[in-house]
Design an enzyme around this catalytic site. Sequence first.
Site, PDB file in Angstrom:
ATOM      1  N   HIS A  88      -2.495   5.330  -2.557  1.00 21.29           N
ATOM      2  CA  HIS A  88      -2.355   5.318  -4.016  1.00 21.29           C
ATOM      3  C   HIS A  88      -1.160   6.118  -4.519  1.00 21.29           C
ATOM      4  O   HIS A  88      -0.836   6.071  -5.704  1.00 21.29           O
ATOM      5  CB  HIS A  88      -3.641   5.866  -4.653  1.00 21.29           C
ATOM      6  CG  HIS A  88      -4.862   5.172  -4.135  1.00 21.29           C
ATOM      7  ND1 HIS A  88      -5.717   5.759  -3.230  1.00 21.29           N
ATOM      8  CD2 HIS A  88      -5.334   3.921  -4.360  1.00 21.29           C
ATOM      9  CE1 HIS A  88      -6.679   4.892  -2.922  1.00 21.29           C
ATOM     10  NE2 HIS A  88      -6.472   3.783  -3.586  1.00 21.29           N
ATOM     11  N   ASN A 132      -9.839  -2.293  -8.004  1.00 22.69           N
ATOM     12  CA  ASN A 132      -9.681  -3.751  -7.913  1.00 22.69           C
ATOM     13  C   ASN A 132     -11.012  -4.457  -7.630  1.00 22.69           C
ATOM     14  O   ASN A 132     -11.224  -5.591  -8.070  1.00 22.69           O
ATOM     15  CB  ASN A 132      -8.578  -4.129  -6.916  1.00 22.69           C
ATOM     16  CG  ASN A 132      -8.985  -3.967  -5.471  1.00 22.69           C
ATOM     17  OD1 ASN A 132      -9.561  -4.862  -4.870  1.00 22.69           O
ATOM     18  ND2 ASN A 132      -8.693  -2.801  -4.889  1.00 22.69           N
ATOM     19  N   GLU A 188      -3.641   6.643  -8.464  1.00 26.97           N
ATOM     20  CA  GLU A 188      -2.354   5.960  -8.618  1.00 26.97           C
ATOM     21  C   GLU A 188      -1.701   6.330  -9.948  1.00 26.97           C
ATOM     22  O   GLU A 188      -0.489   6.583 -10.021  1.00 26.97           O
ATOM     23  CB  GLU A 188      -2.557   4.444  -8.534  1.00 26.97           C
ATOM     24  CG  GLU A 188      -1.235   3.697  -8.531  1.00 26.97           C
ATOM     25  CD  GLU A 188      -1.396   2.200  -8.646  1.00 26.97           C
ATOM     26  OE1 GLU A 188      -0.553   1.584  -9.315  1.00 26.97           O
ATOM     27  OE2 GLU A 188      -2.358   1.631  -8.067  1.00 26.97           O
ATOM     28  N   THR A 205      -1.309  -0.889 -10.319  1.00 26.13           N
ATOM     29  CA  THR A 205      -1.175  -2.156  -9.577  1.00 26.13           C
ATOM     30  C   THR A 205      -2.489  -2.919  -9.414  1.00 26.13           C
ATOM     31  O   THR A 205      -2.476  -4.065  -8.972  1.00 26.13           O
ATOM     32  CB  THR A 205      -0.601  -1.894  -8.162  1.00 26.13           C
ATOM     33  OG1 THR A 205      -1.504  -1.027  -7.451  1.00 26.13           O
ATOM     34  CG2 THR A 205       0.776  -1.261  -8.225  1.00 26.13           C
ATOM     35  N   CYS A 246      -0.162  -5.938  -8.342  1.00 27.88           N
ATOM     36  CA  CYS A 246       0.280  -6.384  -7.021  1.00 27.88           C
ATOM     37  C   CYS A 246      -0.201  -7.798  -6.715  1.00 27.88           C
ATOM     38  O   CYS A 246      -1.192  -8.284  -7.264  1.00 27.88           O
ATOM     39  CB  CYS A 246      -0.141  -5.375  -5.952  1.00 27.88           C
ATOM     40  SG  CYS A 246      -1.728  -5.688  -5.194  1.00 27.88           S
TER      41      CYS A 246
END
Length: 315
Positions: A76, A226, A128, A166, A196
């Site tokens: 991260h 995610n 992150e 991301t 991403c």
Amino acid sequence: MTKSVVVAAPRGYCAGVDRAVITVERALDLYGAPVYVRKQIVHNRHVVEDLEARGAIFVEEIAEVPEGATVVFSAHGVSPEVRDQASSRQLKTIDATCPLVTKVHHEAKRFAGQGNQILLIGHSGHEEVEGTMGEVPAHTILVEHPDDVAGVEVDDPSKVAWLSQTTLSVDETWETVKRLREKFPQLIDPPSDDICYATQNRQSAVKQIAADADLVIVVGSRNSSNSVRLVEVALEAGAKAAHRVDNAGEVDPAWLEGVEKVGVTSGASVPDELVQGVLAFLEEQGYPAAVEERLTEENLVFALPPELRRDLKRA
């Protein structure tokens, strides 16, 4: 009742996660245990426990690492402050930051260097986000949700750029950007989308299987951004129900009552054996073998961190 199980692809490990996990494994092989890792190398409980069993020691902060030891930075990313702390303790550092996260760090520094204020779309407290904000904290404002845009104040509306974490929901991020652009018409875009490829592919793949699913099961840990997003995306795409589980042991048989069509997927930090465990559990409950629906192929591979490659070559 004709039961069916569809498993989404792509799912599970992305190139950045694969690289980070292999980095810790190779470091343990090369330097011997213990190898310290700042934060969870990736947000998956099973991966962390497996690496702990092999001799990795996970710490929250650099101060917990003995002077002169080897420490791996997680996928991260970290702020310059963390790098300075590691340097002051004479630690051998191996940077397993995902290259796609590193790209966002470079963009933040570039935008700030041009005198822009950065509106960073992301979740407060996520590693992150802390790493990216730490690059140019005086230039960065965090925007967590589309509804937060109304309260955003900047010094000069003609010098504003946006970046994002991301691993966010693609749709929600674009909604936030849309509102930011309405408020700041001269908003500058990053050179390429920050979310991403793997996050986007997994969200697109779950949309494909969720549309007519009675239930979608997402395999992933609670702190995996995610994975949590995949549950939300599945529900938005039309799934009647969606749940996140760490493994098959967390699937509640009550969820399956009256359910014909089950969709299964997993977040980007999940080993596929955990998905296979869920599919095996569904077969025990009377469902047929799963059919895979593949959206696209993923062939991206990232090289190991240069400092580790150098030591492996010498060895």
